[in-house]
Design an enzyme around this catalytic site. Sequence first.
Site, PDB file in Angstrom:
ATOM      1  N   GLU A 100      46.128  34.013  32.227  1.00 58.32           N
ATOM      2  CA  GLU A 100      45.377  35.105  32.233  1.00 58.32           C
ATOM      3  C   GLU A 100      46.153  36.560  31.763  1.00 58.32           C
ATOM      4  O   GLU A 100      47.240  36.605  32.019  1.00 58.32           O
ATOM      5  CB  GLU A 100      44.629  35.191  33.743  1.00 58.32           C
ATOM      6  CG  GLU A 100      45.417  35.501  34.800  1.00 58.32           C
ATOM      7  CD  GLU A 100      44.693  35.511  36.073  1.00 58.32           C
ATOM      8  OE1 GLU A 100      44.043  34.556  36.313  1.00 58.32           O
ATOM      9  OE2 GLU A 100      45.153  36.105  37.062  1.00 58.32           O
TER      10      GLU A 100
ATOM     11  N   ASP B  87      46.557  34.691  50.450  1.00 59.19           N
ATOM     12  CA  ASP B  87      45.794  35.836  49.380  1.00 59.19           C
ATOM     13  C   ASP B  87      46.165  36.903  50.231  1.00 59.19           C
ATOM     14  O   ASP B  87      45.291  37.332  51.260  1.00 59.19           O
ATOM     15  CB  ASP B  87      44.394  35.499  49.140  1.00 59.19           C
ATOM     16  CG  ASP B  87      43.674  36.480  48.225  1.00 59.19           C
ATOM     17  OD1 ASP B  87      44.616  37.417  47.941  1.00 59.19           O
ATOM     18  OD2 ASP B  87      42.490  36.510  47.958  1.00 59.19           O
TER      19      ASP B  87
ATOM     20  N   HIS C  61      42.361  39.604  40.519  1.00 63.40           N
ATOM     21  CA  HIS C  61      43.798  39.337  40.940  1.00 63.40           C
ATOM     22  C   HIS C  61      44.729  40.537  40.852  1.00 63.40           C
ATOM     23  O   HIS C  61      44.638  41.420  39.848  1.00 63.40           O
ATOM     24  CB  HIS C  61      44.349  38.192  40.038  1.00 63.40           C
ATOM     25  CG  HIS C  61      43.891  36.681  40.231  1.00 63.40           C
ATOM     26  ND1 HIS C  61      43.990  35.884  39.338  1.00 63.40           N
ATOM     27  CD2 HIS C  61      43.615  36.119  41.322  1.00 63.40           C
ATOM     28  CE1 HIS C  61      43.505  34.566  39.748  1.00 63.40           C
ATOM     29  NE2 HIS C  61      43.219  34.967  41.131  1.00 63.40           N
TER      30      HIS C  61
ATOM     31  N   LYS D 124      51.509  25.783  70.349  1.00 63.02           N
ATOM     32  CA  LYS D 124      50.466  24.604  70.256  1.00 63.02           C
ATOM     33  C   LYS D 124      51.272  23.166  70.160  1.00 63.02           C
ATOM     34  O   LYS D 124      50.519  22.278  69.960  1.00 63.02           O
ATOM     35  CB  LYS D 124      49.523  24.745  69.240  1.00 63.02           C
ATOM     36  CG  LYS D 124      48.652  25.935  69.227  1.00 63.02           C
ATOM     37  CD  LYS D 124      47.394  25.827  70.059  1.00 63.02           C
ATOM     38  CE  LYS D 124      46.702  27.182  70.175  1.00 63.02           C
ATOM     39  NZ  LYS D 124      45.813  27.396  68.955  1.00 63.02           N
TER      40      LYS D 124
ATOM     41  N   GLU E  86      41.049  27.090  58.860  1.00 66.32           N
ATOM     42  CA  GLU E  86      41.272  26.561  57.671  1.00 66.32           C
ATOM     43  C   GLU E  86      42.291  25.470  57.590  1.00 66.32           C
ATOM     44  O   GLU E  86      41.919  24.563  56.958  1.00 66.32           O
ATOM     45  CB  GLU E  86      42.017  27.593  56.909  1.00 66.32           C
ATOM     46  CG  GLU E  86      41.085  28.818  56.473  1.00 66.32           C
ATOM     47  CD  GLU E  86      40.761  29.106  55.148  1.00 66.32           C
ATOM     48  OE1 GLU E  86      41.873  28.978  54.385  1.00 66.32           O
ATOM     49  OE2 GLU E  86      39.642  29.378  54.663  1.00 66.32           O
TER      50      GLU E  86
END
Lengths: 376, 293
Positions: free
Chosen positions: B212, B98, B251, B43, B20
């Site tokens: 919401e 998430d 959600h 890395k 991602e």
Amino acid sequence: MKLYEYEGKELFKKMGIPVPRGMMVTAAAAAGEAAAQLGTAVVIKSQILQGGRGKAGGISFADSPVAAREAAAAILGRQLKAETVSRVLVEEKLAIARELYLSITIDPVKAAPLIMASAAGGMDIEEVARETPERIVREIVPVFRGLLPFQARRVAYRLGLGGKEASAFADILMKLYRVFRSYDAELVEINPLVITNEGQMLAADAKVNIYDGALFRQKEFVKGPERYDNEREYRAAQYGLGYVKLEGNIGVLCTGAGLTMTVLDLINYYGGRPANFLEFGGATYKNSYYAMQLVLEDPDVRVILINTFGLVARADVISQGLAQAIKELKPVPPIVASIRGTGEDEARQILREEAGLEPYANVEEAVRAAVKLAGG
Amino acid sequence: MGILLSKETRVLVQGITGNEGTFWTERMLAAGTNIVGGVTPGKGGASVHGVPVYNTVQEVVERHGAEASVIFVPPPFAKDATFEALEAGLKLVVLLADGLPVQDALEVRTYAREVGAYVIGPNNPGMATIGEAMLGFIPVWIADAYQPGNIGVIARSGSLINEVCSHIVAAGSGISTCIGLGGDPVPGTTLSEVLALFQADEHTRAVVIIGEVGGSMEEDAADFIRAGGFTKPAVAFIAGRSAPPGKKMGHAGAIMTLGRGSVQSKESALAAAGVQIARRPSEVGRLLGETLA
């Protein structure tokens, strides 16, 4: 994930919170044996996840092993609050002098654990909060400081407790806070927290909700099918899909929680009724295949409505999955779609050429078309 | 212009070598984002799309003066990565994960406030100052949804940002900064906090709030507006009118309990504070036009 009362009490016991003696059984004969072993009058409590089981007839008392067996036989296998009772908890009956209320939950505004306690225990706490809010003591626990004994004692004193009762209460609160933090709970509740005639304080009930997003590190809890309202919601969760069964006949497949809710709202706005909430997405197109499969299983579905305006999920990848699902599953109900987002031109082409669909230009047009097809 | 993020902001990407992180780094660069470095422990020395990779956030701060971070690491490591960024002194951290445990979210927000930083998210699509920079997953290259302008957009839901922004653009307006607060119960940054930033931004003339069902952020924002904290025109659309009580709608934060957090309660609180209420996303454009006329 909601825990059953007996599971919550096992956590309490591990942390040293006193609970009544008892055992969980799944058969009437075992309930009789449990009562005989306890050697006292008992209470038989059906183990379901919804509240309000007392009023629904899910709790009974028995003063002999035979009566306990009969009481368990009467409740096991029964439907209670849309759940089938498959377990009962057989516990010693307590001689109750007083009932208190104690819970810890999350205050999203203050971003901290919130203790709520009341001397009005055993009642519906929501009712107490509405009718007599002054009877609820609230304390915020600063998250990095944690709960210290002085604050636990302060809660006890604010409830009007003193002496040994205040100490016992503070001790239980400290341990309950440890349950809350150790198990990633979003709610731990004792209602009622009982003081017996002998002056002993114990948790007569236990409600523990583990935050679903923390189950990856709470490995002792597995969210099995019995924790979902129906089998399809359970299977959806295994695919990483959010599914909620609703009452209508328009089967909905959407990306993103907000857009999906909005599509349901628009369906209602235009006079239709959604059959489900279903949010799919992510980078793997396999999700759209499973999503289609789930919606097609629902015999109520008369029209399928697909809406995407994806962020992470690419429209062309979603369309590939949908086209494959349509080819293989051969859905009977008509399909209405609006596909937006990254790769939307390719996505529309895939749906046209491989699935024979003519996508609508936007969400509202698609919703209106679906409502019309569903019969208004 | 806009809030928190501009084309000058020196950004680092945590988790840059993952699938991602790599995929979206290319898109963030294409959107103009000034990415100065990436971090993946172990890395250090690698390079992703020309961006140098380091083992620690501290190194990117010391060598490149990084000011902001966008975090692509998975939820189990998200709290650690966020604290690393905050402790290194970054004042803007976009946390996309998430599935952050809510008790981790409590610590993240509490610490962010202690050090005076903004954590945007978790469980959000990120943020973008249109025409300048983007952090996260916002597809700013979709031309009929994202044009630069002077409307600020604040959303709890990512998928609705695209939908609502497309109506703002269709109505002939454009966007200054759009910002996704995320769908979790305890967001790192609240609606009121972002309203305060838009109030101070000279470039932003009006704000669109995409709320919401669940929680009390919209009601709190209404209180904030009534108290004079935000005085510019505002339009709101609130999703989830048809959500059944007690059910989580995708959600973790979108759950209505005990009559709290309903769409009706949010709409009436915001309307009483002078905010225009759109009943459908497509009404947002028209209401904005009326408000600004």
